[in-house]
Design an enzyme around this catalytic site. Structure first.
Site, PDB file in Angstrom:
ATOM      1  CG  HIS A 266      38.124  12.331  45.574  1.00 44.03           C
ATOM      2  ND1 HIS A 266      37.953  12.533  46.910  1.00 44.03           N
ATOM      3  CD2 HIS A 266      39.213  11.515  45.470  1.00 44.03           C
ATOM      4  CE1 HIS A 266      38.877  11.878  47.597  1.00 44.03           C
ATOM      5  NE2 HIS A 266      39.660  11.254  46.727  1.00 44.03           N
ATOM      6  CG  HIS A 307      31.243  12.490  52.378  1.00 48.51           C
ATOM      7  ND1 HIS A 307      31.566  11.233  52.823  1.00 48.51           N
ATOM      8  CD2 HIS A 307      32.412  13.103  52.070  1.00 48.51           C
ATOM      9  CE1 HIS A 307      32.878  11.097  52.800  1.00 48.51           C
ATOM     10  NE2 HIS A 307      33.415  12.212  52.341  1.00 48.51           N
ATOM     11  CG  ASP A 365      36.699  19.924  49.455  1.00 44.80           C
ATOM     12  OD1 ASP A 365      37.545  20.557  50.094  1.00 44.80           O
ATOM     13  OD2 ASP A 365      36.913  18.833  48.920  1.00 44.80           O
TER      14      ASP A 365
HETATM   15  N1  ACO Z   1      23.314  17.872  44.626  1.00 42.24           N
HETATM   16  C1  ACO Z   1      22.126  17.332  44.265  1.00 42.24           C
HETATM   17  N2  ACO Z   1      21.801  16.035  44.421  1.00 42.24           N
HETATM   18  C2  ACO Z   1      22.718  15.222  44.958  1.00 42.24           C
HETATM   19  C3  ACO Z   1      23.996  15.704  45.371  1.00 42.24           C
HETATM   20  C4  ACO Z   1      24.281  17.066  45.186  1.00 42.24           C
HETATM   21  N3  ACO Z   1      25.465  17.566  45.556  1.00 42.24           N
HETATM   22  N4  ACO Z   1      24.732  14.685  45.872  1.00 42.24           N
HETATM   23  C5  ACO Z   1      23.933  13.601  45.786  1.00 42.24           C
HETATM   24  N5  ACO Z   1      22.722  13.921  45.243  1.00 42.24           N
HETATM   25  C6  ACO Z   1      21.594  13.019  45.056  1.00 42.24           C
HETATM   26  C7  ACO Z   1      21.830  12.091  43.880  1.00 42.24           C
HETATM   27  O1  ACO Z   1      21.311  12.621  42.669  1.00 42.24           O
HETATM   28  C8  ACO Z   1      21.124  10.829  44.320  1.00 42.24           C
HETATM   29  O2  ACO Z   1      19.745  11.000  44.087  1.00 42.24           O
HETATM   30  P1  ACO Z   1      18.832   9.710  43.733  1.00 42.24           P
HETATM   31  O3  ACO Z   1      18.931   8.802  44.924  1.00 42.24           O
HETATM   32  O4  ACO Z   1      17.470  10.312  43.544  1.00 42.24           O
HETATM   33  O5  ACO Z   1      19.401   9.133  42.485  1.00 42.24           O
HETATM   34  C9  ACO Z   1      21.320  10.811  45.833  1.00 42.24           C
HETATM   35  O6  ACO Z   1      21.513  12.188  46.210  1.00 42.24           O
HETATM   36  C10 ACO Z   1      22.520   9.990  46.298  1.00 42.24           C
HETATM   37  O7  ACO Z   1      23.670  10.475  45.610  1.00 42.24           O
HETATM   38  P2  ACO Z   1      24.809   9.567  45.003  1.00 42.24           P
HETATM   39  O8  ACO Z   1      25.529  10.325  43.946  1.00 42.24           O
HETATM   40  O9  ACO Z   1      24.221   8.244  44.625  1.00 42.24           O
HETATM   41  O10 ACO Z   1      25.712   9.378  46.282  1.00 42.24           O
HETATM   42  P3  ACO Z   1      27.227   8.951  46.275  1.00 42.24           P
HETATM   43  O11 ACO Z   1      27.514   8.488  47.655  1.00 42.24           O
HETATM   44  O12 ACO Z   1      27.490   8.031  45.141  1.00 42.24           O
HETATM   45  O13 ACO Z   1      27.985  10.321  45.936  1.00 42.24           O
HETATM   46  C11 ACO Z   1      29.102  12.400  46.145  1.00 42.24           C
HETATM   47  C12 ACO Z   1      28.561  11.144  46.877  1.00 42.24           C
HETATM   48  C13 ACO Z   1      29.919  12.009  44.918  1.00 42.24           C
HETATM   49  C14 ACO Z   1      29.971  13.191  47.089  1.00 42.24           C
HETATM   50  C15 ACO Z   1      27.857  13.260  45.694  1.00 42.24           C
HETATM   51  O14 ACO Z   1      27.110  13.643  46.833  1.00 42.24           O
HETATM   52  C16 ACO Z   1      28.281  14.499  44.896  1.00 42.24           C
HETATM   53  O15 ACO Z   1      28.449  14.436  43.680  1.00 42.24           O
HETATM   54  N6  ACO Z   1      28.440  15.679  45.605  1.00 42.24           N
HETATM   55  C17 ACO Z   1      28.907  16.863  44.943  1.00 42.24           C
HETATM   56  C18 ACO Z   1      30.420  16.820  44.740  1.00 42.24           C
HETATM   57  C19 ACO Z   1      31.199  17.002  46.036  1.00 42.24           C
HETATM   58  O16 ACO Z   1      30.950  17.895  46.822  1.00 42.24           O
HETATM   59  N7  ACO Z   1      32.209  16.136  46.224  1.00 42.24           N
HETATM   60  C20 ACO Z   1      33.105  16.202  47.361  1.00 42.24           C
HETATM   61  C21 ACO Z   1      33.008  14.966  48.197  1.00 42.24           C
HETATM   62  S1  ACO Z   1      33.930  15.220  49.680  1.00 42.24           S
HETATM   63  C22 ACO Z   1      35.525  14.970  49.282  1.00 42.24           C
HETATM   64  O17 ACO Z   1      35.913  14.326  48.334  1.00 42.24           O
HETATM   65  C23 ACO Z   1      36.473  15.616  50.184  1.00 42.24           C
END
Ligand code: ACO
Length: 430
Positions: A266, A307, A365
């Site tokens: 987050h 996201h 971010d």
């Molecule tokens: N790098 C690589 N792979 C990723 C990333 C990433 N940053 N984000 C998602 N994926 C992949 C996951 O491994 C998943 O793959 P799968 O379907 O093969 O299992 C798929 O994409 C979907 O991802 P989820 O984690 O299930 O998506 P969710 O909606 O639950 O998570 C989140 C969203 C937490 C933002 C995720 O994309 C993440 O961890 N990003 C990196 C952290 C980040 O930048 N957070 C800031 C969010 S914005 C904010 O709070 C202002």
């Protein structure tokens, strides 16, 4: 609200009718509130991917189209024409202020920047290297002790005072945490300065010499705060609503929201992005790290990518990328290796099948940390900056939740997968 029905067939073959509710814009919502009472089943939705938890008229997001609106105003228009204090008024009150209303609101916020002197003693108890998010959460929680007598949630004036205190005092608490980390004396607020100028003053002034406010920095912070001000039912805001739904003191609910924001999935992502860029080091290493991010056996993720809601682009990321460019130019930074690396990484990831197929785009971010770094704000303070912007969103949601007569204590159910009933065995027989 239209009351169409959604029909399901139960395993026994009977038809179940669920009311459908329609908002101003956005997808319809199936109202399942009576499902357990009438059918004896729960729904299952870990992470609330398809579940609305409340009605809200504060913020609207369309993740497919990249739309973000506060009280109906597109964030792009607010970023171009407004300022953080006016946006705060809009979020808290529902409409843009007249000039008299804005003047009064700004005066109120400016006049409540000081902390009860006793609160400063908390900082003496923290280790010099305590993370500022831990201090922010703890000291905001302590506001429930200091301001308990003026916090009757059923009193609308008290609800206003709470929101004003959160907005006005959080920068002072944040700056005090930073000063503790760097061993400098705490700097008192200056109410002749505007919100972001005062924050810069409290962060960077020292008693030994005059401090000149950097207007570029103040403007950039103001824009970042507008972009972070609210984001409907995100993790930290839902935490504030959930904690507050029990009738808990709202300062404690905000402290819970700050703790939720700290996580790297987050608000902690801005800090994580910068650490990641530093770890990648230079453009020759990008491929290696993109491959790591795609490797399911490797826990590494590209921080600042992806996201839960935005699946095409994050409108805040577009605004912030431009601002990042401007800030670096206006600060006359010729040497911009992290920004260059970030741009290159963005381009590589945007063309990569894995990121394209999974709709993973840079989020707000991805660039905010680079701006903060250029402004001289240390990495450990990045998420604190996010918290300052988001504090008005939290306060607005708490106010909306507490004033809503349909609010119930938030209490999800579960799918139990533990042992069925078994009998206690005395210790010598286990
Ligand atoms: N790098 C690589 N792979 C990723 C990333 C990433 N940053 N984000 C998602 N994926 C992949 C996951 O491994 C998943 O793959 P799968 O379907 O093969 O299992 C798929 O994409 C979907 O991802 P989820 O984690 O299930 O998506 P969710 O909606 O639950 O998570 C989140 C969203 C937490 C933002 C995720 O994309 C993440 O961890 N990003 C990196 C952290 C980040 O930048 N957070 C800031 C969010 S914005 C904010 O709070 C202002």
């Amino acid at each position: 609200m239209s009351q169409d029905a959604f029909r399901l067939i139960s395993p026994g073959g009977s038809e179940i009718e669920l009311p459908v509710r329609t908002g101003t814009i956005g997808p319809d919502v199936i109202d399942i509130a009576k499902l357990y009472k009438e059918q004896g089943v729960f729904t299952y939705d870990p992470g609330f991917v398809s579940t609305g938890s409340c009605e809200s008229d504060i913020t609207y997001i369309d993740g497919e189209e990249g739309v973000l609106m506060y009280r109906g105003y597109p964030v792009e228009q607010l970023a171009a024409n407004s300022n953080f204090i006016e946006v705060s008024y809009l979020l808290l009150r529902g409409d843009l202020p007249t000039s008299t209303e804005l003047e009064k609101f700004e005066r109120t916020i400016r006049r409540h920047t000081m902390l009860n002197e006793g609160m400063l003693n908390f900082f003496k108890g923290f280790r010099y290297d305590a993370h500022p998010m831990a201090m922010l959460s703890a000291v905001v929680g302590s506001m429930s002790a200091y301001y308990h007598s003026e916090m009757d949630a059923s009193n609308p004036d008290h609800r206003d005072i709470f929101a004003h205190r959160i907005l006005a005092k959080l920068p002072t608490i944040a700056a005090a945490a930073y000063k503790l980390n760097i061993g400098q004396p705490f700097i008192y607020p200056r109410n002749d300065l505007n919100y972001c100028e005062n924050l810069l003053h409290m962060l960077f002034a020292v008693p030994a010499e005059p401090y000149e406010i950097d207007e570029v920095a103040a403007e950039a912070l103001d824009l970042l705060f507008i972009l972070h001000a609210d984001h409907e039912q995100n993790c930290s805001t839902s935490t504030v609503r959930m904690a507050g739904s029990s009738g808990a003191n709202p300062y404690s609910a905000i402290a819970a929201g700050i703790s939720a924001l700290w996580g790297p999935a987050h608000g902690g992502a801005n800090e994580a992005v910068l650490k990641m860029l530093e770890q990648i080091g230079d453009t020759s290493q990008i491929k290696k790290y993109v491959d790591k991010a795609k490797d399911k056996s490797d826990p590494f993720r590209l921080m600042g990518f992806g996201h839960r809601v935005y699946k095409n682009f994050d409108p805040r990321a577009t605004i912030i990328r431009d601002m990042c460019h401007k800030v670096l130019q206006r600060l006359d930074r010729k040497d911009t290796p992290l920004f260059d690396l970030a741009q290159e990484l963005e381009q590589v990831a945007l063309k990569d099948d894995y990121f394209v197929e999974k709709n993973l785009y840079p989020n707000v971010d991805f660039y905010s940390g680079i701006i903060y770094k250029a402004l001289g704000i240390p990495t450990s303070m990045f998420t604190v900056m996010f918290a300052l912007g988001r504090s008005v969103g939290w306060a607005s949601h708490w106010r909306e939740m507490i004033a809503d007569p349909t609010t119930k204590i938030a209490r999800p159910r579960q799918l139990y997968t533990g042992p069925a009933q078994r009998d206690y065995a005395p210790i010598e027989k286990r």
